[in-house]
Design a protein around this motif. Sequence first.
Motif, mmCIF file in Angstrom:
data_model
loop_
_atom_site.group_PDB
_atom_site.id
_atom_site.type_symbol
_atom_site.label_atom_id
_atom_site.label_comp_id
_atom_site.label_asym_id
_atom_site.label_seq_id
_atom_site.Cartn_x
_atom_site.Cartn_y
_atom_site.Cartn_z
ATOM 1 N N ARG A 1 16.091 -3.604 -4.636
ATOM 2 C CA ARG A 1 14.620 -4.227 -4.866
ATOM 3 C C ARG A 1 14.600 -5.761 -5.264
ATOM 4 O O ARG A 1 13.307 -6.161 -4.286
ATOM 5 C CB ARG A 1 14.625 -4.085 -6.622
ATOM 6 C CG ARG A 1 13.710 -4.559 -7.327
ATOM 7 C CD ARG A 1 13.629 -4.185 -8.961
ATOM 8 N NE ARG A 1 13.452 -2.352 -9.103
ATOM 9 C CZ ARG A 1 13.604 -2.100 -10.768
ATOM 10 N NH1 ARG A 1 13.732 -2.831 -11.243
ATOM 11 N NH2 ARG A 1 14.073 -0.992 -10.332
ATOM 12 N N ARG B 1 4.093 -6.855 2.530
ATOM 13 C CA ARG B 1 4.866 -6.579 1.197
ATOM 14 C C ARG B 1 6.345 -6.111 2.194
ATOM 15 O O ARG B 1 7.047 -6.440 0.201
ATOM 16 C CB ARG B 1 4.135 -4.594 1.167
ATOM 17 C CG ARG B 1 4.989 -4.291 -0.060
ATOM 18 C CD ARG B 1 4.764 -2.619 -0.272
ATOM 19 N NE ARG B 1 5.356 -1.913 0.746
ATOM 20 C CZ ARG B 1 4.484 -0.342 1.872
ATOM 21 N NH1 ARG B 1 4.254 0.119 0.848
ATOM 22 N NH2 ARG B 1 5.762 0.533 2.779
ATOM 23 N N LEU C 1 3.620 -4.669 -5.447
ATOM 24 C CA LEU C 1 4.339 -3.640 -5.046
ATOM 25 C C LEU C 1 5.632 -3.661 -5.820
ATOM 26 O O LEU C 1 5.966 -3.734 -7.002
ATOM 27 C CB LEU C 1 4.648 -2.482 -4.190
ATOM 28 C CG LEU C 1 4.099 -0.889 -4.970
ATOM 29 C CD1 LEU C 1 4.392 -0.281 -3.259
ATOM 30 C CD2 LEU C 1 4.146 -0.345 -6.326
ATOM 31 N N PRO C 2 6.588 -4.748 -4.867
ATOM 32 C CA PRO C 2 7.862 -5.129 -4.981
ATOM 33 C C PRO C 2 8.011 -6.525 -6.140
ATOM 34 O O PRO C 2 8.793 -6.375 -6.801
ATOM 35 C CB PRO C 2 7.933 -5.718 -3.138
ATOM 36 C CG PRO C 2 6.916 -5.722 -2.737
ATOM 37 C CD PRO C 2 6.013 -4.780 -3.343
ATOM 38 N N ARG D 1 6.137 -6.952 -9.071
ATOM 39 C CA ARG D 1 5.874 -6.415 -10.174
ATOM 40 C C ARG D 1 6.746 -5.754 -10.160
ATOM 41 O O ARG D 1 7.795 -5.177 -11.310
ATOM 42 C CB ARG D 1 4.679 -5.220 -10.238
ATOM 43 C CG ARG D 1 3.755 -5.528 -10.180
ATOM 44 C CD ARG D 1 2.024 -4.830 -10.226
ATOM 45 N NE ARG D 1 1.176 -4.915 -9.712
ATOM 46 C CZ ARG D 1 0.310 -6.237 -10.587
ATOM 47 N NH1 ARG D 1 0.716 -6.894 -11.194
ATOM 48 N NH2 ARG D 1 -1.326 -6.248 -9.759
ATOM 49 N N LEU D 2 7.699 -5.114 -8.751
ATOM 50 C CA LEU D 2 9.337 -3.956 -9.568
ATOM 51 C C LEU D 2 10.171 -5.195 -9.602
ATOM 52 O O LEU D 2 10.930 -5.326 -10.600
ATOM 53 C CB LEU D 2 10.165 -3.276 -8.581
ATOM 54 C CG LEU D 2 9.572 -2.036 -7.748
ATOM 55 C CD1 LEU D 2 10.031 -1.586 -6.482
ATOM 56 C CD2 LEU D 2 10.011 -1.963 -9.405
#
Lengths: 225, 863
Positions: A82, A154, A106-107, A109-110
């Motif tokens: 992550r 991304r 996406l990453p 937020r992760l």
Amino acid sequence: MLEIRTLTKRFGDTPSTAPVFENLDFVLNTGEYCALMGESGAGKSTLLNIIAGLEPTTSGTITLEGQALDANIDDAVTLFRREKLGFIFQAFHLLPYLNVFENIALPLRLNRWTEEKISARVTEMLASVGLGDKRASLPRELSGGEMQRVAIARALAHRPRLLLADEPTGNLDPDTALQVLELLRSEIRRNNTTAIIVTHSEIAARTADRAVMLTRAGLKPRLFS
Amino acid sequence: MLAKLFLASLRANLGRTVLALAGIALGVALGLAVHVINQSAIGEMQQAARTLSGDADLSIRAGRVNASGFDENLLEIVAANERVQMASPVIEADAAYRKDVPNTSTGAALQPMQGRQTIKFIGVDIFRAALLQPGFAGEMYPSDDRFAMLRGDHVLLNQAARAVIGGGGADENTPRKFSVTVGGASHSLTVAGKAELAGYAGPLAIIDIAGAQTLFNQLGQVSRIDIRLIPGTNSADVARALASQLPAGVTASTPEQADKQSAAVSRAYRINLTVLSLVALFTGGFLVFSTQSLSVLRRRAQFALYRTLGVTRGELMRALIAEGAVLGCIGGIIGTALGLWLATFALAKFGGDLGSGFFAGTAPVAQWTWPTLAFFTSLGIAAGVAGAAIPARAAVNEAPARAIKASDGEGATSALPPTWTGFALIVLSGVLLLLPAFDDIPWLAYLAIAALLLGVLALSPIASTRIIAIIPKPKNFIAQLSLNHIEKSPGPSAAGITGVVASFSLMIAMLIMVVSFRSSLEQWLIGVLNQDLYVRQGNGGSGGGDSNALNTSTGAALQALAGVAQADFLRYRSIVLDSTKPEQPPVTLITRPLRENVLQSLSVLKRAAADTNRDKLPDIWISEAVADLYGYTPGQTISLPLDGTTHPVFVAGIWRDYARSFGAMVIDREVYLKWTADDKINDVSLKLSTDANKANVIAAVRNLPIEAKLDIADAAEIRKFSLQAFDRSFAVTYALEIAAIFVGLAGISATFSAQAWSRRREFGMLRHLGVSRREIATLLGAEGALLGALGAGIGLLLGMAIALILIFVVNRESFHWSMELHIPWVTMAVLSVALVVLTSISAVLSGKFAMSKQVIAAVKEDA
């Protein structure tokens, strides 16, 4: 930066099973961009998965920036992926129900970035991959080249230490593939990311700092004339 | 070739195929079982009635079995008709055989019917009746001469009756003497022989008609006259001709009309139960829909390949429909076999009653016909085809070029009908509700419910999207992904949600209806049972019977007991209000003292205007059923047929009666006694004085110097028994609801199982990006919970709307009684939370493929 020592991978439990590869040694320096080549079935994707901690090793060690990886400790390697890895796939794999902005975010937020930082970083990445006007578009509204640009954005958005790209131009026409490769190289440089690109394409491999060939005998340098 | 490919697909997806089969099989099985049980019970009742009437072409009767009779002089009028070949008078009544079981009860009341069994007595002129039913002639024991049966105290018993009086039914062990209790008095009878009537299984005694008149205190009366007509005569013509000669309240009916009447008593209940059982089939159809939708989604690239290779749209459509039909056919056949087994098991275990009380005492065997089995199997096929049709349409409308390259559910053509159909169906539902019932069954209301259900289901996806759009974005990334997926990919999620909405809404609707009914019934019982103690003998003859009625001296003895402040005597009569409708079940006339406090206890719903001119006529209070079935309104003057005479009465108001769905009317006992000589008493209610000790009064009742063995109960006990009977009658509905919910959950499970596969590349990518297995499970659980919550929310609203139709339209039109709306908010909240939890668990368990290593390899698959 990335250090692989005496790495062996065998599918199945018995030592008699033929190994995919055996006693691999490989070192990749920080900021280095390496192309990994090899015949189909040589184990390129398996090696990538092992580096990502998605596949356990049979024997040998892998360390990234001095940190040893153990795929058997799922939570630790998941967190490692992550924070420190970025992925680019041949089939792009954008989430169809998220728009371009959300896919790139996406990453972030992760990794629990704040909304302000997410907005700023995604905007920056969109500009650098030339898709500033497509932030609200859904993947189905994009061309193949545009989708792979989103995938590159991304993969690099959270500033990973290592980027793993598996045949990133395999689904693209030659012109688009070249544009994407140039973009990929420039983004890797700009973000000072270490990268491994798996490819069958000599053109793609030539964009890397160096190329290696994976064979049963191990990793060998691939030299281009 | 296509058939092979498609059948191979069913085999390859065995889990989902089995699930869809189970849904259809369960629905068909429940529907068929309920139908067979009801038909068998009705068949048993009708066969018994026809056996007792023999080959009669017509019967003249006053009301139902056990009804008070009519003047025997009518026999002469009937026999004088030139088209009547032979007329046989009959007394039909029940009498209690009582073993001398010691009373061990120490409580305040006896259990009803303790130590008591009933024998049906048929009083006939044996020589005439044997011409209609040869079984009446029987077989005399050698010790009795052939004229013994002319003595009023000799009887022929069938095997069941012999078993009741002892000796296990064997001739040599049967006692020659036994006693029955009628009207509180004991009568000794002699067994003269045996009479077996094939088709009548209950305890039966044949007695000479004069003896029966004496035994049942019906001198000069008969229960019915069975008639044989001259061959070639049209029985309906004679019935019409005789109608003008019959006194009020007496009808001539053909066996077919008698069959209709006995079926009419339970018709609404049977239809309601059958419709409910088909709900399981309906949700089974949704299971096929959800599995087929996802199966189509999963194979869209495969279908695109077929289309590219030259398979036409029509061929693809037919193949997919055939797939559903195969599923439906196999499910239908399994369900039919299962349904027959269920019906046979239930009939053997519980009789034909199913807890309703309509068929109490019958012991039917399963009766079915091949067309019935074919019909229920075809229902399974219809459910399979209907479930497959919409996804098939979506599959053939998909552009092959796009589908062959698309990944997962991306850009898939929606399998759901367009939004406008949802609105159209809801409007249609409203229109149907404005139309009246026909054939006394709320067919249009059922159709309205179906239209409303389908309309809301068609709108569910768009409603879900709109609801999710207004939900504030959660901070948790996984929760955000869940919301995004359901909001932006409504098609696949909708396939799962429809089953949940359908089953949950029907469960909520039934829950609200049952709770409303139960609460209203409880309130009604509290009002009606407002005295301290109730006394009767046996079943008291509340259906209009006389054999257990008490006489006035017993009533007076009860009135005179120390501690009794007031004793009210109630009498029930079964009367035919409209002799032009012999198939219409009779209404119950209740006579009792009508004081103001009694009226308050009657749950009066509507009174005649105070200024209405009554012409000094006596008041009659009619139940809602009488108002509905006969069109009577408060303030109207009507004719009350009683023992051949009609009496004008003033309809003073309408009251609520949950005991008799074919109607009841109440008049003052004083008025009734002025009109008739019938002073019998079926029930006595006792108001105790304030200083009375209830136990002492009960003991005093038991010690009364009378032969009658009285049953005593207090209001609380009767309420308890009544509510227990209510709960028993709804036990079947609870079972059907649970079946429907399981089918709904199976739909969710199928959805997530299929989605885990079709979204494998998405999950694989997320795993690469650093999403852990636990977080994938959380993602699935959140999506399951979200779908469950949406399903519960939409299902709650839809369920409440359906409940309103059930309460205010279906019940009213079926049973002719109203009820107050009671919404069990707490239970509904608990059920909703349970549904959300179950869908969440089901999603995680069914989607475990999404957490497997295979999804990691899936990112390499070419989309």
